[in-house]
Design an enzyme around this catalytic site. Sequence first.
Site, PDB file in Angstrom:
ATOM      1  N   HIS A   1       0.823  -1.203   0.000  1.00 37.09           N
ATOM      2  CA  HIS A   1       0.000   0.000   0.000  1.00 37.09           C
ATOM      3  C   HIS A   1       0.861   1.259   0.000  1.00 37.09           C
ATOM      4  O   HIS A   1       0.506   2.257  -0.619  1.00 37.09           O
ATOM      5  CB  HIS A   1      -0.976   0.025   1.178  1.00 37.09           C
ATOM      6  CG  HIS A   1      -1.908   1.190   1.065  1.00 37.09           C
ATOM      7  ND1 HIS A   1      -3.005   1.172   0.225  1.00 37.09           N
ATOM      8  CD2 HIS A   1      -1.866   2.420   1.608  1.00 37.09           C
ATOM      9  CE1 HIS A   1      -3.595   2.348   0.276  1.00 37.09           C
ATOM     10  NE2 HIS A   1      -2.926   3.122   1.114  1.00 37.09           N
TER      11      HIS A   1
ATOM     12  N   ASP B   1       0.586   4.281  -2.556  1.00 37.91           N
ATOM     13  CA  ASP B   1       0.554   5.704  -2.175  1.00 37.91           C
ATOM     14  C   ASP B   1       1.601   6.504  -2.946  1.00 37.91           C
ATOM     15  O   ASP B   1       1.324   7.595  -3.444  1.00 37.91           O
ATOM     16  CB  ASP B   1       0.809   5.874  -0.678  1.00 37.91           C
ATOM     17  CG  ASP B   1      -0.390   5.547   0.192  1.00 37.91           C
ATOM     18  OD1 ASP B   1      -1.520   5.469  -0.330  1.00 37.91           O
ATOM     19  OD2 ASP B   1      -0.180   5.369   1.407  1.00 37.91           O
TER      20      ASP B   1
ATOM     21  N   HIS C   1       2.800  10.112   2.791  1.00 42.64           N
ATOM     22  CA  HIS C   1       2.349  11.181   1.902  1.00 42.64           C
ATOM     23  C   HIS C   1       3.190  12.443   2.047  1.00 42.64           C
ATOM     24  O   HIS C   1       3.490  13.103   1.047  1.00 42.64           O
ATOM     25  CB  HIS C   1       0.868  11.484   2.152  1.00 42.64           C
ATOM     26  CG  HIS C   1      -0.041  10.376   1.706  1.00 42.64           C
ATOM     27  ND1 HIS C   1      -0.210  10.027   0.395  1.00 42.64           N
ATOM     28  CD2 HIS C   1      -0.819   9.539   2.418  1.00 42.64           C
ATOM     29  CE1 HIS C   1      -1.055   9.019   0.308  1.00 42.64           C
ATOM     30  NE2 HIS C   1      -1.440   8.700   1.528  1.00 42.64           N
TER      31      HIS C   1
END
Length: 114
Positions: free
Chosen positions: A65, A69, A92
């Site tokens: 994941h 991202d 992020h």
Amino acid sequence: MSGSGGADDFATQLAPARTFVFEQEAAELRARGLGQHLTPRDLLVIGATGPIDNEYRFADECARHKVLDLIGDLYLVGRPICGRLVAHRSGHTLNHALARRLLEQELTGHRGGC
């Protein structure tokens, strides 16, 4: 994870990797009224012994994941990126900083040799 890096690999090896949060984070979000519509099918809530009311789709689902991202965040640059990426405990915030730096290089004409 193995594969050729093609679209089929993305669909089968990365896209199914779900967003994950730790149990305490999930409790805090729900206390603020957020994520009420999410189910274990949508989101991995990870407790002290692993996923709560759920199972990992891949042994390294959380890492997959993170790759998902990174791809999504860098897609916002709006152009192909040529290079090799190595990320350690990225998120992020770090991904966005890289995207901003790539955009700055594009605007100033300082580009790599790809």
